[in-house]
Write a protein that holds these residues in place. Structure first.
Motif, PDB file in Angstrom:
ATOM      1  N   PRO A  44      -8.488  11.370   8.519  1.00 56.58           N
ATOM      2  CA  PRO A  44      -9.507  12.178   7.839  1.00 56.58           C
ATOM      3  C   PRO A  44      -8.868  13.165   6.863  1.00 56.58           C
ATOM      4  N   LYS A  45      -9.665  13.662   5.935  1.00 56.96           N
ATOM      5  CA  LYS A  45      -9.169  14.614   4.934  1.00 56.96           C
ATOM      6  C   LYS A  45      -8.755  15.943   5.542  1.00 56.96           C
ATOM      7  N   SER A  46      -9.262  16.222   6.741  1.00 55.50           N
ATOM      8  CA  SER A  46      -8.955  17.501   7.378  1.00 55.50           C
ATOM      9  C   SER A  46      -7.509  17.600   7.831  1.00 55.50           C
ATOM     10  N   GLU A  47      -6.822  16.446   7.968  1.00 58.21           N
ATOM     11  CA  GLU A  47      -5.424  16.476   8.405  1.00 58.21           C
ATOM     12  C   GLU A  47      -4.517  16.954   7.280  1.00 58.21           C
ATOM     13  N   GLU A  48      -3.433  17.636   7.653  1.00 61.93           N
ATOM     14  CA  GLU A  48      -2.468  18.120   6.680  1.00 61.93           C
ATOM     15  C   GLU A  48      -1.721  16.933   6.063  1.00 61.93           C
ATOM     16  N   ASN A  49      -1.476  16.986   4.751  1.00 57.15           N
ATOM     17  CA  ASN A  49      -0.791  15.915   4.033  1.00 57.15           C
ATOM     18  C   ASN A  49      -1.481  14.568   4.251  1.00 57.15           C
ATOM     19  N   PHE A  50      -2.819  14.569   4.154  1.00 61.32           N
ATOM     20  CA  PHE A  50      -3.566  13.356   4.470  1.00 61.32           C
ATOM     21  C   PHE A  50      -3.256  12.213   3.505  1.00 61.32           C
ATOM     22  N   THR A  51      -2.961  12.532   2.234  1.00 59.70           N
ATOM     23  CA  THR A  51      -2.697  11.457   1.274  1.00 59.70           C
ATOM     24  C   THR A  51      -1.420  10.698   1.612  1.00 59.70           C
ATOM     25  N   GLU A  52      -0.352  11.461   2.006  1.00 62.11           N
ATOM     26  CA  GLU A  52       0.894  10.802   2.383  1.00 62.11           C
ATOM     27  C   GLU A  52       0.703   9.950   3.636  1.00 62.11           C
ATOM     28  N   LYS A  53      -0.047  10.492   4.600  1.00 61.49           N
ATOM     29  CA  LYS A  53      -0.272   9.750   5.844  1.00 61.49           C
ATOM     30  C   LYS A  53      -1.121   8.510   5.590  1.00 61.49           C
ATOM     31  N   ARG A  54      -2.104   8.636   4.715  1.00 61.43           N
ATOM     32  CA  ARG A  54      -2.922   7.476   4.376  1.00 61.43           C
ATOM     33  C   ARG A  54      -2.089   6.387   3.701  1.00 61.43           C
ATOM     34  N   ALA A  55      -1.174   6.821   2.825  1.00 63.02           N
ATOM     35  CA  ALA A  55      -0.320   5.849   2.138  1.00 63.02           C
ATOM     36  C   ALA A  55       0.528   5.068   3.140  1.00 63.02           C
ATOM     37  N   VAL A  56       1.043   5.770   4.162  1.00 67.80           N
ATOM     38  CA  VAL A  56       1.851   5.105   5.197  1.00 67.80           C
ATOM     39  C   VAL A  56       1.001   4.118   5.990  1.00 67.80           C
ATOM     40  N   VAL A  57      -0.207   4.534   6.377  1.00 58.66           N
ATOM     41  CA  VAL A  57      -1.100   3.661   7.149  1.00 58.66           C
ATOM     42  C   VAL A  57      -1.484   2.431   6.329  1.00 58.66           C
ATOM     43  N   ALA A  58      -1.802   2.633   5.050  1.00 57.22           N
ATOM     44  CA  ALA A  58      -2.174   1.513   4.183  1.00 57.22           C
ATOM     45  C   ALA A  58      -1.015   0.531   4.034  1.00 57.22           C
ATOM     46  N   GLU A  59       0.199   1.085   3.873  1.00 56.55           N
ATOM     47  CA  GLU A  59       1.373   0.220   3.744  1.00 56.55           C
ATOM     48  C   GLU A  59       1.610  -0.584   5.022  1.00 56.55           C
ATOM     49  N   GLN A  60       1.430   0.048   6.174  1.00 58.44           N
ATOM     50  CA  GLN A  60       1.573  -0.655   7.443  1.00 58.44           C
ATOM     51  C   GLN A  60       0.527  -1.754   7.577  1.00 58.44           C
ATOM     52  N   TYR A  61      -0.696  -1.471   7.132  1.00 61.25           N
ATOM     53  CA  TYR A  61      -1.770  -2.463   7.169  1.00 61.25           C
ATOM     54  C   TYR A  61      -1.409  -3.671   6.312  1.00 61.25           C
ATOM     55  N   LEU A  62      -0.929  -3.404   5.092  1.00 61.77           N
ATOM     56  CA  LEU A  62      -0.570  -4.498   4.187  1.00 61.77           C
ATOM     57  C   LEU A  62       0.602  -5.302   4.724  1.00 61.77           C
ATOM     58  N   ASP A  63       1.576  -4.619   5.339  1.00 59.94           N
ATOM     59  CA  ASP A  63       2.713  -5.326   5.942  1.00 59.94           C
ATOM     60  C   ASP A  63       2.250  -6.238   7.076  1.00 59.94           C
ATOM     61  N   SER A  64       1.269  -5.781   7.841  1.00 53.81           N
ATOM     62  CA  SER A  64       0.825  -6.550   9.011  1.00 53.81           C
ATOM     63  C   SER A  64       0.077  -7.818   8.631  1.00 53.81           C
ATOM     64  N   ILE A  65      -0.602  -7.812   7.474  1.00 51.05           N
ATOM     65  CA  ILE A  65      -1.378  -9.002   7.088  1.00 51.05           C
ATOM     66  C   ILE A  65      -0.775  -9.714   5.875  1.00 51.05           C
ATOM     67  N   GLY A  66       0.435  -9.283   5.467  1.00 53.66           N
ATOM     68  CA  GLY A  66       1.050  -9.793   4.244  1.00 53.66           C
ATOM     69  C   GLY A  66       1.209 -11.288   4.180  1.00 53.66           C
ATOM     70  N   ASP A  67       1.489 -11.943   5.323  1.00 50.93           N
ATOM     71  CA  ASP A  67       1.733 -13.390   5.332  1.00 50.93           C
ATOM     72  C   ASP A  67       0.558 -14.198   5.866  1.00 50.93           C
ATOM     73  N   GLN A  68      -0.562 -13.534   6.080  1.00 50.41           N
ATOM     74  CA  GLN A  68      -1.746 -14.251   6.566  1.00 50.41           C
ATOM     75  C   GLN A  68      -2.478 -14.898   5.400  1.00 50.41           C
ATOM     76  N   SER A  69      -2.951 -16.143   5.624  1.00 51.80           N
ATOM     77  CA  SER A  69      -3.680 -16.850   4.581  1.00 51.80           C
ATOM     78  C   SER A  69      -5.041 -16.183   4.370  1.00 51.80           C
ATOM     79  N   ILE A  70      -5.364 -15.915   3.103  1.00 53.40           N
ATOM     80  CA  ILE A  70      -6.630 -15.260   2.767  1.00 53.40           C
ATOM     81  C   ILE A  70      -7.616 -16.266   2.168  1.00 53.40           C
TER      82      ILE A  70
END
Length: 1010
Positions: A44-70
C-alpha cells in the motif's frame, strides 16, 4: 495494373508479419501491467518507500512467470526480448557518450615516458583538440612531428620492451604511426568489450552500446535505467585495482606538524610579497588619496592581519573525529580535499617526508555515504610509483559477506598473484601492519593480517558497501579494467515519470493528427478518400511492424516522424487523386482516368519522396539518439508510404470502380474546388522578391546583432529540467543561483511550475563528484520553492521513485569538446543537404536553372526560420534553443521545401513537353496554377498534423515542431514565389528556351521504347 494477386499476397503477408511482431509488445506490456497491479495490491501507499518496494515485488512477479507460456508458446521473457524498443524520452533512463582517454593509452604504450618532446606533444594535442575535428591521436602525431629530431621509435617513446617485436629503433615516424594507430584501436575495442560485459551483467533491458567512429568515444543508451549514479560509477570506473603496503599513523604525526609550519611560512611570505607589490604600486600613483581609498586600504590591512593569525593552515583542516590510528594518518572534510592535495604537493612539503619515506603516496579513502569526513592514507611508494601487486592477477570476484556479516567482495587470484599475496600478508602479519586495497586511486579497505601469511590467492574487500555497490564492484573486477580512464563528455538523463508523460502526450498528438487526416480525406475525396484512409492505417501498421522487427528504438521525435509520414502519405494520395480528377475533367472514362492519373503522378511522388529520403539519410548519418529515431521512422515511412499509395490505394480504387461502378473523387461540397485556376504568379514575383528580401534582411540583422539561443549541444554545459509545486519566477531563481554557479540561465519550460536551468559551471571538469556538487547547489539554492520535507535524494534525478512529481526531472550534459564537434557536424549536415539538393535537381531536370531555383528557395527558407528563432527566442513561452533537434528540423524543412518545389517543377516540365509552342510565362503560370489544389491540401493536412504535435506533443519537441510549422508555411510560399521565379529569370536572362530540348528528349525516349 499487373500482378494484382502478387501485391495482395505481399500486403497480406507483410501485414500478418507486422501484427506478429507487434504482438510481442502487446504481450509484454500486458504482463507488466499485471505485475504492477499485483505489486500495488501487495504494497500500500502508506508504507515507507512504497515505490521501491513495489518495484521489487513486480520484478519478483515477472521473474516467477518469465518462462511460462502466455500465448502460442510465447513467454514473457521471449516477448520482452522482441518488444518494440522505447527510447530514452519515452521510458526514462540514461544516454551517455564516454570518451576513452587516448592520452592515457599513449602514455601506457610509452611506459609513462618522461621524454620532453613526447609529453609536450600530448599537452599540445589536448589543447588543439578543443577546437579541432581531428582525432586526438592525429593531433598528437602532428604535434610530435614539429619537435626537432623527435623519433616515435625512440626507446624513450614507443621503442619499449613491450613493443620490441613490432617497433625497432631504426624505424621512421611514418612507419611507427600505423602500429600505434592499430594499438590504440585495439585498446578502444577492449574498452568497448569491457563496458559491454559490465552492462550485460548489470541487467538493463534493451541496452545499446556502439563505437562512434575513430574518436575513442562510445555511446551507451540504457532506457528504463533508474539508479543513475550507480550506472555512472559503473561506466566510468576503470577498475584499476592495486594492493599496496601502507604506513602507520604514528610514522607521520611529526611530518604533518612540520608540513603545517612550512605551509604557514610559505603563505606568509606570499602575502608579504603581494603587500609589497601593492605598496609599490600605490607609491607610483598620485600622493593625494581620498578618504574612501584610505578606508579601503585600512580594511584590507586588517583582513590581512587576520589571515596571518591563522598559523596552522593544514592542521586547522584536520577533523577531530577520533585519534588517527592504524593506517589512517588523519581525517579531513571532503570539501577540503583539493586544498589538502595542493598543500601536500608543494615541493617544500615533500622535502619534509621522513627518511626512507620520500616515495610515499597520499591517497584518500572511499567517501562514505552518510558522512562528510574522509580518511587520508600514506602508501609505501617506490621510485617507479608501482604497487606491490596489481589487479591483473584477479581471476574471479563475487559479492559475499565477511565474518561479522558485513557486505564484502571476495576475490580469487592466479598463481602469480597468490604467491605475491602470500608474501605481502606474511610481511604485514609479522610487522603488525595493514595492506591497502586501492581501486581507482581510492582506498576501499586496509585490513590487517593477524593469522600469518594467506596462501591460496583468496582475498576480500570490505568498505561499508551496499549490496548493489558490492555487486557492481565484483562485476567490474570480473569484466576487467578499462585500458584508460573513461569520462562522460555528454549525457542525457530522463526520469521515468517524465518519460511516461512523453508517451501520453505523444499518443494523444498521434491520435488527434490521425483522426483529422482520416476525416479530411473522406470530406474532400469522398469514397476515394476512404480507400486512402484504409491504405494509411495499413501504412502505420507496416511502420510499427518494421520498427519492431528491426529492433529499432521508438522515440518522441520518432513518433513525430511517423506523424509526418502520415502527411507524406496523404501527399502521395492527393497527387494521385488530383491527377485523376484532371483526367476525368478531360472527358476520359473512369478506368482511363485512374490509369493515367497514377501514371502521371508517379514522377512527382517519386521525386518528392526521394528528396525527403535524402535528407533523412543525412539525418541518420549525422544525428544521434532521438534524432536517429526521427530519421529511422521517416525513412521507413517513405518506403511503406510509397508501397501503400502506389499499390494498395490503386488496388482499392480499381476495385471500387469495377463493373461500371461510379467512384467520385470529390464530395458534393468539394466538387469543383480549385479547378480552372489561372493566376499570373510570375507577374507577382517582384512583390514576392521585395517581401522575401525584407524578411531575409531582418533575419540576417537579428542573427548578426542578437544571435541565436544556442543550447548546451553547441556551447557545452549542463541543463536541468526542474519541476516545482508552485509557479516560479525564472529571474528570481537565476538571482538565487548565480552566486554559486557563476553563470546560470533559468527559463520557463512548458508550464509555469517548471524551469530549464542551464549552467556551464565546472563544465571542463569530469566525474560524478562534480555532477553531485551542482545538483546539491541547485537543491540548496531552490529551497524556497521546493515542497517542505523534500530530501536531496528525492530532488536529484535517478532515484527509483517512478511517481516523482517534483525536483530534477531530466538533465543534459555536453562537454565543450564534443559540443564543438556537434556544431561542426551540424554545419556539414546542412551544407551536405544543400549540395545533395542541387545535384539531385540538376540530374533530374538536366538544367542548372532548376537547381538554382530550388537551392535559392531552400536557402531562403532556412534563413527565415533561423531569423524567427533569433527574433523570438526570448519572447515566446517555450524553448527555441538551437540544438541537434533544431538541426533535424532544418534538414526536414529543406526536405519539405524541396518536396514542394519538385512537384511544381515536375508539372512545369510536363507542360513544356505537352505545349512546346506556348510562351514560357504563360506555360509556367498555368503549370503552377494546376498544382494549387495539391499544394493547399497537402500543406493544410501537414500543418494540422504538426500543430497537433506542437500543442499536445510535450515540451521537449515544441521548438522542433515550431521550426517545422514555420518551414512548411515558408516552404509552400517559396516553391511558388521564389524557386519558380528564380528559375524563370535565370532561363530568361540566358535566352534559353526549355521547350527546345524537352520534346526532343521525350521523342528519343519513345524511339528507344519502340
Amino acid at each position: 495494373m499487373q500482378n494484382k494477386g502478387l501485391i495482395k499476397l505481399f500486403a497480406i503477408l507483410f501485414g500478418l508479419v507486422s501484427i506478429y511482431q507487434l504482438s510481442f509488445t502487446y504481450i509484454a506490456n500486458n504482463v507488466e501491467d499485471k505485475a504492477e497491479s499485483y505489486s500495488e495490491r501487495q504494497i500500500p501507499k502508506s508504507e515507507e518507500n512504497f515505490t521501491e518496494k513495489r518495484a521489487v515485488v513486480a520484478e519478483q512477479y515477472l521473474d516467477s512467470i518469465g518462462d511460462q507460456s502466455i500465448f502460442a508458446g510465447i513467454t514473457y521473457n521471449t516477448a520482452k526480448d522482441k518488444e518494440l524498443n522505447k527510447g530514452l524520452d519515452l521510458k526514462g533512463g540514461i544516454n551517455v557518450i564516454l570518451q576513452i582517454s587516448v592520452e592515457d593509452l599513449l602514455r601506457g604504450l610509452a611506459n609513462n615516458s618522461k621524454d620532453p618532446a613526447f609529453n609536450q606533444a600530448l599537452a599540445e594535442a589536448q589543447e588543439a583538440r578543443k577546437n579541432s575535428q581531428d582525432s586526438y591521436l592525429e593531433l598528437f602525431f602532428e604535434a610530435f612531428e614539429t619537435k626537432e629530431g623527435a623519433s616515435l621509435a625512440s626507446p624513450d617513446v614507443f621503442g619499449t620492451k613491450a613493443l620490441a617485436d613490432e617497433i625497432s629503433f631504426d624505424m621512421t615516424n611514418s612507419q611507427v604511426r600505423p602500429i600505434i594507430n592499430r594499438k590504440i584501436d585495439e585498446s578502444i575495442t577492449s574498452a568497448f568489450e569491457v563496458l559491454r560485459e559490465r552492462i550485460d551483467k548489470f541487467g538493463v533491458t534493451q541496452p545499446n552500446i556502439q563505437r562512434l567512429g575513430d574518436s575513442g568515444r562510445i555511446l551507451i543508451e540504457l532506457p528504463g535505467a533508474k539508479d543513475i549514479s550507480r550506472i555512472q560509477n559503473l561506466l566510468q570506473s576503470t577498475a584499476q585495482l592495486e594492493f599496496w603496503d601502507v604506513y602507520q599513523a604514528n610514522e607521520f604525526s611529526d611530518y604533518l606538524v612540520n608540513a603545517d609550519a612550512i605551509i604557514a611560512e610559505n603563505i606568509k611570505s606570499e602575502v608579504e610579497k603581494t603587500e609589497n607589490e601593492k605598496t609599490q604600486s600605490t607609491e607610483q600613483e598620485e600622493e593625494t588619496t581620498d578618504e574612501d581609498d584610505l578606508e579601503d586600504l585600512l580594511s584590507t590591512e586588517e583582513d590581512t592581519d587576520e589571515d596571518l593569525s591563522k598559523s596552522n593552515p593544514l592542521l586547522s583542516l584536520v577533523q577531530s573525529v577520533g585519534q588517527p590510528q592504524g593506517p589512517v594518518i588523519a581525517y579531513f572534510a571532503i570539501k577540503d580535499t583539493a586544498k589538502v592535495n595542493s598543500y601536500l604537493a608543494m615541493p617544500q612539503v615533500k622535502s619534509q617526508l621522513p627518511s626512507g619515506k620520500k616515495y610515499a603516496e597520499f591517497v584518500w579513502g572511499k567517501p562514505p555515504k552518510d558522512s562528510e569526513i574522509i580518511e587520508l592514507y600514506a602508501l609505501k611508494g617506490n621510485r617507479n610509483n608501482e604497487p606491490q601487486m596489481s589487479g591483473a592477477v584477479i581471476t574471479d570476484a563475487q559479492q559475499t559477506y565477511d565474518q561479522v556479516g558485513r557486505v564484502a567482495v571476495s576475490m580469487q587470484m592466479d598463481g602469480r598473484g597468490a604467491k605475491i599475496w602470500e608474501d605481502m600478508t606474511g610481511r604485514a602479519s609479522a610487522q603488525g601492519s595493514q595492506i591497502a586495497i586501492v581501486l581507482d586511486d581510492l582506498v576501499y579497505s586496509a585490513p590487517g593480517v593477524s593469522s600469518g601469511a594467506i596462501s591460496g590467492g583468496r582475498s576480500e574487500i570490505t568498505g561499508q558497501f551496499t549490496i548493489e555497490e558490492a555487486q557492481d564492484l565484483a562485476n567490474v573486477l570480473r569484466a576487467g579494467k578499462l585500458p584508460a580512464s573513461a569520462d562522460i563528455v555528454q549525457s542525457e538523463i530522463i526520469g521515468p515519470s517524465l518519460g511516461q508523460e512523453a508517451i501520453d502526450s505523444g499518443i494523444l498528438s498521434f491520435i488527434i493528427a490521425l483522426v483529422f487526416v482520416l476525416i479530411y480525406m473522406i470530406f474532400y475525396y469522398g469514397k476515394a478518400g476512404l480507400y486512402a484512409d484504409i491504405a494509411l492505417v495499413v501504412n502505420i501498421l507496416f511502420i510499427f511492424g518494421v520498427l519492431s522487427g528491426l529492433g529499432a528504438v521508438l522515440t518522441l521525435p520518432g513518433i513525430a516522424g511517423i506523424v509526418l509520414t502520415i502527411g507524406m502519405s496523404v501527399d502521395a494520395n492527393v497527387l494521385i487523386f488530383e491527377r485523376i480528377r484532371e483526367e476525368l475533367a478531360k472527358g476520359k472514362t473512369q478506368a482511363e482516368a485512374i490509369s493515367d492519373g497514377f501514371k502521371n503522378a508517379l514522377s512527382s511522388i517519386l521525386d518528392a519522396n526521394i528528396t525527403t529520403g535524402l535528407t533523412g539519410i543525412i539525418l541518420l548519418t549525422f544525428g544521434t539518439g532521438p534524432i536517429k529515431g526521427f530519421a529511422t521512422t521517416l525513412l521507413i515511412g517513405i518506403v511503406t508510404s510509397l508501397f501503400c499509395a502506389i499499390f494498395l490505394t490503386r488496388l482499392f480504387i480499381s476495385g471500387g470502380g469495377k463493373k461500371g461502378k461510379s467512384l467520385p473523387f470529390s464530395t458534393g461540397i468539394t466538387k469543383g474546388w480549385f479547378q480552372n485556376i489561372d493566376i499570373n504568379f510570375l507577374k507577382k514575383r517582384k512583390i514576392a522578391y521585395i517581401i522575401s528580401a525584407i524578411a531575409i534582411l531582418i533575419s540576417i540583422g537579428s542573427l548578426a546583432t542578437k544571435g541565436l539561443n544556442q543550447g548546451v549541444d553547441f556551447v557545452g554545459g549542463r541543463s536541468y529540467t526542474v519541476r516545482f509545486d508552485q509557479a516560479v519566477n525564472p529571474s528570481e531563481v537565476e538571482s538565487k543561483l548565480v552566486g554559486e554557479l557563476q553563470s546560470v540561465e533559468a527559463k520557463t519550460y512548458g508550464s509555469s511550475n517548471q524551469l530549464k536551468i542551464t549552467t556551464n559551471f565546472k563544465i571542463e571538469e569530469e566525474g560524478t563528484v562534480i555532477d553531485d556538487e551542482i545538483q546539491s547547489i541547485l537543491f540548496n539554492g531552490l529551497q524556497d520553492y521546493l515542497p517542505n520535507g523534500i530530501t536531496l535524494q528525492e530532488f536529484k534525478i535517478g532515484d527509483s521513485n517512478s511517481d516523482k512529481e517534483y525536483g530534477i526531472m531530466s538533465s543534459i550534459k555536453v562537454g565543450p569538446t564534443i559540443a564543438d564537434d556537434i556544431k561542426t557536424a551540424s554545419y556539414y549536415a546542412i551544407l551536405g543537404s544543400l549540395i545533395v539538393v542541387f545535384l539531385y535537381i540538376l540530374i533530374r531536370f538536366r538544367r542548372w536553372q532548376f537547381s538554382l531555383g530550388a537551392v535559392a528557395a531552400v536557402i531562403h527558407d532556412v534563413i527565415i526560420v533561423l531569423g524567427l528563432f533569433s527574433l523570438l527566442y526570448n519572447v515566446l513561452p517555450f524553448s527555441l534553443e538551437i540544438d541537434q533537434a533544431f538541426i533535424a528540423a532544418i534538414l526536414t524543412v529543406i526536405g519539405y521545401s524541396l518536396n514542394d518545389t519538385v512537384v511544381v517543377f515536375d508539372r512545369i516540365r510536363e507542360f513544356f513537353n505537352e505545349h512546346p509552342s506556348w510562351k514560357m510565362d504563360k506555360l509556367i503560370n498555368l503549370a503552377v496554377s494546376s498544382t494549387i489544389s495539391r499544394t493547399i491540401n497537402t500543406s493544410l493536412t501537414t500543418l494540422v498534423v504538426l500543430i497537433a504535435i506542437f500543442i499536445f506533443g510535450g515540451d521537449s519537441i515544441r521548438g522542433f515542431m515550431f521550426a517545422l510549422i514555420i518551414g512548411v508555411i515558408v516552404g509552400t510560399y517559396s516553391s511558388v514565389f521564389i524557386a519558380t521565379p528564380v528559375m524563370f529569370d535565370s532561363v530568361k536572362k540566358k535566352g534559353i528556351d526549355l521547350a527546345d530540348k524537352m520534346p526532343q528528349e521525350e521523342e528519343q525516349k519513345e524511339k528507344l521504347k519502340m
